[in-house]
Write a protein that holds these residues in place. Structure first.
Motif, mmCIF file in Angstrom:
data_model
loop_
_atom_site.group_PDB
_atom_site.id
_atom_site.type_symbol
_atom_site.label_atom_id
_atom_site.label_comp_id
_atom_site.label_asym_id
_atom_site.label_seq_id
_atom_site.Cartn_x
_atom_site.Cartn_y
_atom_site.Cartn_z
ATOM 1 N N THR A 100 9.062 -3.802 -2.526
ATOM 2 C CA THR A 100 9.008 -3.474 -3.939
ATOM 3 C C THR A 100 10.359 -3.162 -4.384
ATOM 4 O O THR A 100 10.855 -3.350 -5.697
ATOM 5 C CB THR A 100 8.092 -2.319 -4.546
ATOM 6 O OG1 THR A 100 8.708 -1.146 -3.707
ATOM 7 C CG2 THR A 100 6.614 -2.679 -3.839
ATOM 8 N N ALA A 136 7.995 -3.580 -13.232
ATOM 9 C CA ALA A 136 6.879 -2.745 -13.792
ATOM 10 C C ALA A 136 5.942 -3.456 -14.340
ATOM 11 O O ALA A 136 4.759 -3.059 -14.235
ATOM 12 C CB ALA A 136 7.846 -1.931 -15.073
ATOM 13 N N ILE A 195 4.494 -6.131 -12.804
ATOM 14 C CA ILE A 195 3.465 -5.999 -11.674
ATOM 15 C C ILE A 195 3.125 -5.152 -11.256
ATOM 16 O O ILE A 195 2.380 -4.962 -9.982
ATOM 17 C CB ILE A 195 4.130 -7.267 -10.703
ATOM 18 C CG1 ILE A 195 5.298 -6.384 -9.795
ATOM 19 C CG2 ILE A 195 4.558 -8.474 -11.101
ATOM 20 C CD1 ILE A 195 5.385 -7.083 -8.433
ATOM 21 N N GLY A 196 3.121 -3.874 -11.766
ATOM 22 C CA GLY A 196 2.574 -2.651 -11.545
ATOM 23 C C GLY A 196 3.242 -1.649 -10.774
ATOM 24 O O GLY A 196 2.691 -0.705 -10.140
ATOM 25 N N HIS A 206 9.563 4.614 -7.012
ATOM 26 C CA HIS A 206 10.129 4.058 -6.138
ATOM 27 C C HIS A 206 11.533 4.235 -6.058
ATOM 28 O O HIS A 206 11.905 4.498 -4.729
ATOM 29 C CB HIS A 206 9.832 2.504 -6.220
ATOM 30 C CG HIS A 206 8.461 2.160 -6.075
ATOM 31 N ND1 HIS A 206 7.958 1.129 -5.080
ATOM 32 C CD2 HIS A 206 7.247 2.760 -6.584
ATOM 33 C CE1 HIS A 206 6.918 1.035 -5.045
ATOM 34 N NE2 HIS A 206 6.182 1.959 -5.771
ATOM 35 N N HIS A 228 3.462 0.017 -15.833
ATOM 36 C CA HIS A 228 3.052 0.045 -14.440
ATOM 37 C C HIS A 228 1.340 0.438 -14.468
ATOM 38 O O HIS A 228 0.719 -0.157 -13.669
ATOM 39 C CB HIS A 228 3.931 0.590 -13.462
ATOM 40 C CG HIS A 228 3.684 1.982 -13.382
ATOM 41 N ND1 HIS A 228 4.926 2.718 -14.245
ATOM 42 C CD2 HIS A 228 3.070 2.969 -12.872
ATOM 43 C CE1 HIS A 228 4.567 3.996 -14.039
ATOM 44 N NE2 HIS A 228 3.481 4.106 -13.271
ATOM 45 N N VAL A 239 -0.906 -2.099 -15.904
ATOM 46 C CA VAL A 239 -1.196 -3.143 -14.874
ATOM 47 C C VAL A 239 -2.510 -2.594 -14.326
ATOM 48 O O VAL A 239 -3.274 -3.629 -13.819
ATOM 49 C CB VAL A 239 0.111 -3.386 -14.203
ATOM 50 C CG1 VAL A 239 -0.221 -4.563 -13.212
ATOM 51 C CG2 VAL A 239 1.237 -4.182 -15.032
ATOM 52 N N LYS A 240 -2.145 -1.552 -13.731
ATOM 53 C CA LYS A 240 -3.432 -0.995 -12.697
ATOM 54 C C LYS A 240 -4.759 -0.875 -13.846
ATOM 55 O O LYS A 240 -5.646 -1.339 -13.108
ATOM 56 C CB LYS A 240 -3.218 0.258 -12.376
ATOM 57 C CG LYS A 240 -1.830 0.423 -11.563
ATOM 58 C CD LYS A 240 -1.997 1.029 -10.397
ATOM 59 C CE LYS A 240 -1.170 0.390 -9.063
ATOM 60 N NZ LYS A 240 0.030 0.555 -9.326
ATOM 61 N N LEU A 264 3.636 -10.290 -3.794
ATOM 62 C CA LEU A 264 4.216 -9.148 -4.322
ATOM 63 C C LEU A 264 3.248 -8.454 -5.329
ATOM 64 O O LEU A 264 2.886 -7.221 -5.125
ATOM 65 C CB LEU A 264 5.823 -9.302 -4.904
ATOM 66 C CG LEU A 264 6.471 -8.062 -4.966
ATOM 67 C CD1 LEU A 264 6.945 -7.473 -3.717
ATOM 68 C CD2 LEU A 264 8.081 -8.625 -5.570
ATOM 69 N N ALA A 265 2.816 -9.418 -6.071
ATOM 70 C CA ALA A 265 1.907 -9.012 -7.141
ATOM 71 C C ALA A 265 0.566 -8.524 -6.273
ATOM 72 O O ALA A 265 -0.156 -7.766 -6.928
ATOM 73 C CB ALA A 265 1.648 -10.164 -8.255
ATOM 74 N N ARG A 316 -0.196 -7.554 -3.377
ATOM 75 C CA ARG A 316 -0.062 -6.090 -2.629
ATOM 76 C C ARG A 316 -0.005 -4.904 -3.770
ATOM 77 O O ARG A 316 -0.574 -4.076 -3.443
ATOM 78 C CB ARG A 316 1.347 -6.110 -1.917
ATOM 79 C CG ARG A 316 1.056 -7.041 -0.688
ATOM 80 C CD ARG A 316 2.248 -6.528 0.271
ATOM 81 N NE ARG A 316 3.539 -6.867 -0.174
ATOM 82 C CZ ARG A 316 4.459 -7.879 -0.112
ATOM 83 N NH1 ARG A 316 3.813 -8.967 0.673
ATOM 84 N NH2 ARG A 316 5.324 -8.128 -0.557
ATOM 85 N N SER A 317 0.822 -5.370 -4.846
ATOM 86 C CA SER A 317 0.600 -4.099 -5.857
ATOM 87 C C SER A 317 -0.746 -3.827 -6.350
ATOM 88 O O SER A 317 -1.138 -2.768 -6.425
ATOM 89 C CB SER A 317 1.654 -4.676 -6.985
ATOM 90 O OG SER A 317 1.589 -3.690 -8.213
ATOM 91 N N LEU A 328 -0.601 -1.282 -2.602
ATOM 92 C CA LEU A 328 0.199 -1.170 -1.165
ATOM 93 C C LEU A 328 1.537 -0.733 -1.409
ATOM 94 O O LEU A 328 2.466 -0.794 -0.563
ATOM 95 C CB LEU A 328 -0.128 -2.305 -0.298
ATOM 96 C CG LEU A 328 -1.435 -2.838 0.108
ATOM 97 C CD1 LEU A 328 -1.463 -4.117 0.800
ATOM 98 C CD2 LEU A 328 -2.005 -1.607 0.968
ATOM 99 N N ASN A 329 1.857 -0.585 -2.675
ATOM 100 C CA ASN A 329 3.320 -0.246 -3.056
ATOM 101 C C ASN A 329 3.799 0.897 -2.373
ATOM 102 O O ASN A 329 5.160 0.602 -2.336
ATOM 103 C CB ASN A 329 3.408 0.095 -4.735
ATOM 104 C CG ASN A 329 3.317 -1.610 -5.362
ATOM 105 O OD1 ASN A 329 3.393 -2.545 -4.750
ATOM 106 N ND2 ASN A 329 2.959 -1.354 -6.505
ATOM 107 N N PHE A 330 3.259 1.786 -2.058
ATOM 108 C CA PHE A 330 3.890 2.906 -1.215
ATOM 109 C C PHE A 330 3.328 2.993 0.447
ATOM 110 O O PHE A 330 3.290 3.928 1.137
ATOM 111 C CB PHE A 330 3.320 4.112 -1.641
ATOM 112 C CG PHE A 330 4.075 4.572 -3.049
ATOM 113 C CD1 PHE A 330 5.518 5.205 -2.646
ATOM 114 C CD2 PHE A 330 3.899 4.429 -3.974
ATOM 115 C CE1 PHE A 330 6.378 5.188 -3.719
ATOM 116 C CE2 PHE A 330 4.774 4.660 -5.207
ATOM 117 C CZ PHE A 330 6.117 5.379 -4.714
ATOM 118 N N LEU A 339 -2.843 -10.135 -10.200
ATOM 119 C CA LEU A 339 -2.841 -8.870 -10.582
ATOM 120 C C LEU A 339 -4.435 -8.527 -10.972
ATOM 121 O O LEU A 339 -4.661 -7.527 -11.299
ATOM 122 C CB LEU A 339 -1.952 -8.471 -11.619
ATOM 123 C CG LEU A 339 -0.459 -8.418 -10.980
ATOM 124 C CD1 LEU A 339 0.448 -8.369 -12.080
ATOM 125 C CD2 LEU A 339 -0.337 -7.301 -10.083
#
Lengths: 335, 252
Positions: free
Chosen positions: A203, A215, A217-218, A224, B74, B77-78, B102-103, B105-106, B110-112, B164
């Motif tokens: 990310t 942003a 893509i969430g 971050h 962000h 998007v969720k 990337l999208a 996983r987001s 899993l971003n964190f 997404l």
């Protein structure tokens, strides 16, 4: 035979990538062994001490690479992470305990706390504004270290920091401290390698490329940035702790903007976005500085010149060039 | 049908300019709703307000009945509000597949995730694979955006959006700068993805809009001047005057 190009390409591609990964791991393992073997190869105590300092700078440069290389945040105040930790670890070691793990933990936590506070402000920014504000914050810490004499020793800094202890046993200067540093470097490298290859690490690349797109893509861009800033400072904190034990003291100059400039130049020369490159940059810097300062006073001029030439003619740094050569040795695609 | 996405009385001014002036839209689930209007009509500003890139001065945005007006991009998007950009903005140094992964996983939260290898996130890889399959880009998945043609890049944007798993996908001029064949490809694709997500489409190509939309909203100077099914819009004298006529004159 007209086989579908995809079927033909995919499988050898995958196996080639795999063999490159294995080769990379072998190379890294050999490098790690070499670093650990230095004291047993008959190196002089002077060389060992110099290399210890170089590896400490290597850890510190890796921590800056997280910001500059992986997240695209150019910090002009990264001396803050290192210098602040030298004081935190030094004061703790002088007054409470010189246990290496405890001192490191204190320095890391203190660095994380300051990074968090700094981050609340600087993560709103990027580009030049980020660079300048990090520079300002670092100068503030520098001023505090100079002015708050009763706590920091003022311009004299901390003097007489004891040697660290490990499991209750004192670590001797020279070879033992070197080995402690080398192991710290290897552990930091492995953890950070893992980090940059994790979903979180990816990310960061998205944020570096385009914050709005990230942003969209969430990705919570500010959070971050805050987290990577904290991780970067914590890593810088490990370097600061080792440094205060190596020098048996801390000095405000560790917080001065020139140090921020040096570590930024080391990281860029070494090759941003590679992790290992900045370590090579640090080793090169420390040894060349040692050679050149004994020859003539204006060594910073030659360093500046080398930096300008490098940015012009090899913008990807030593690490970038090394990676390109390595890729050519283990091509991923058959072409 | 239930309304999936509702915009009520949205306002956005820049100084004295009312870029978006009292705009309301109602998008039903699984529909393609198009937004047309001449340059400067406020379409992109509206997009930016809906997707959290600008703060609207007034008005509300509801997704399936929930007020999502003040959420940052962000978080939207969720919630399921996903956009593409007018100017292609994919991540240049990643391959098409990595862009979509990337999208994916987001979306899976899993971003964190700090300790797993990104390449070992199986479910995300499979989702990305499926998105690329749907848009017909799977054979070129290993290429980097710069190695893709312009049309493929726009399609990649759509694939990222699909990964997404949106409730509503906002496409900002997906056919901009495309040849006729490529435009038709995108038009088919938009129609095709409408069975998994509602679509809000900003588009200049009136032919495309008339052929694939369920509902069309026409904007000029920040205001909605007409709203309805394609047949009705193409006959509306006010619309012809303000927009459709102008396009015919300026057609290249």
């Amino acid at each position: 035979m007209a086989a579908s190009p995809d079927v033909e390409n995919l499988t050898p591609d995958a196996s080639r990538t795999r063999s490159r990964e294995v080769a990379t791991q072998v190379l890294l393992a050999c490098s790690a062994l070499l670093v650990l073997a230095v004291p047993f190869l008959g190196a002089s105590p002077f060389f060992i001490t110099l290399l210890t300092e170089a590896l400490i700078f290597g850890i510190w440069a890796m921590s800056l690479d997280l910001l500059v290389g992986y997240t695209g945040l150019v910090s002009f105040g990264h001396a803050a992470s290192f210098g602040f930790a030298t004081y935190a670890a030094g004061i703790f070691a002088m007054n409470v305990s010189a246990d290496f793990f405890l001192s490191t933990a204190v320095a890391i936590i203190a660095a994380a706390a300051v990074a968090f506070l700094t981050g609340l402000v600087v993560t709103r920014l990027s580009g030049i504004a980020f660079a300048i504000l990090t520079l300002c914050i670092c100068q503030v810490l520098f001023q505090i270290s100079v002015v708050w004499r009763s706590f920091t020793g003022g311009l004299d800094g901390l003097i007489g920091v004891p040697l660290p202890t490990l499991f209750g046993r004192e670590v001797e200067p020279g070879e033992e401290l070197y080995l402690l540093t080398a192991v710290s470097l290897i552990v930091c490298y492995l953890l950070l390698r893992r980090l940059v290859e994790s979903p979180f690490g990816k990310t960061l690349l998205a944020i570096r490329a385009n914050e709005d797109r990230a942003a969209a893509i969430g990705i919570d861009v500010r959070r971050h940035k805050l987290v990577i800033l904290i991780i970067s400072w914590m890593t810088g904190g490990v370097a600061g702790t080792l440094f205060v034990f190596l020098k048996a003291g801390a000095n405000p100059m560790s917080l001065y903007w020139i140090e921020s400039g040096n570590i930024l130049a080391i990281t860029i020369l070494g090759g941003i976005g590679t992790l290992f490159g900045p370590v090579i940059g640090a080793i090169g810097f420390i040894f060349i500085r040692d050679q050149v300062t004994t020859m003539y006073r204006a060594w910073q001029f030659s360093f500046g010149l080398a930096f300008v030439l490098a940015v012009l003619f090899m913008p990807s740094g030593i690490g970038g060039i090394a990676e390109r050569i390595w890729r050519r040795l283990w091509p991923a695609r058959s072409s | 049908m239930a309304s999936a996405f509702l915009i009520e009385g949205l306002h956005k001014s820049f100084g004295a300019l009312h870029a978006v002036n009292d705009v309301s839209l109602d998008i039903e689930a699984g529909q393609v709703h198009s937004l047309i209007g001449p340059n400067g009509a406020g379409k992109t500003t509206l997009f930016n307000c809906i997707t959290g890139f600008l703060q609207p001065d007034a008005g509300k945005v509801f997704l399936k009945g929930r007020d999502v007006t003040d959420l940052p991009s962000h978080k939207l998007v969720k919630e399921g509000i996903v956009r593409t950009f007018q100017i292609t903005q994919v991540f240049g140094e990643l391959s098409a597949r990595e862009n979509v992964e990337l999208a994916a996983r987001s979306r899976e939260g899993l971003n964190f995730d700090f300790f797993r290898k990104a390449s070992a996130c199986r479910a995300a890889s499979e989702d990305a694979e499926e998105s690329l399959e749907v848009v017909g880009l799977i054979e070129k998945a290993h290429l980097r955006p710069e190695e893709l043609g312009h049309g493929d890049k726009r399609v990649l944007e759509v694939a990222i959006g699909l990964a997404l798993n949106p409730e509503v996908l906002l496409l900002d001029e997906p056919t901009a700068g495309m040849s006729r064949t490529e435009t038709e490809r995108i038009a088919r694709l938009v129609r095709q993805i409408a069975d998994r997500t509602s679509v809000l489409l900003v588009e200049h190509d009136t032919e495309v809009v008339l052929s694939i939309s369920d509902t069309i909203t026409v904007m000029t100077q920040g205001r909605v001047i007409a709203q309805g099914p394609p047949e009705q819009i193409s006959r509306d004298p006010q619309v012809q005057d303000a927009y459709l006529g102008a396009v015919e004159v300026g057609e290249d």
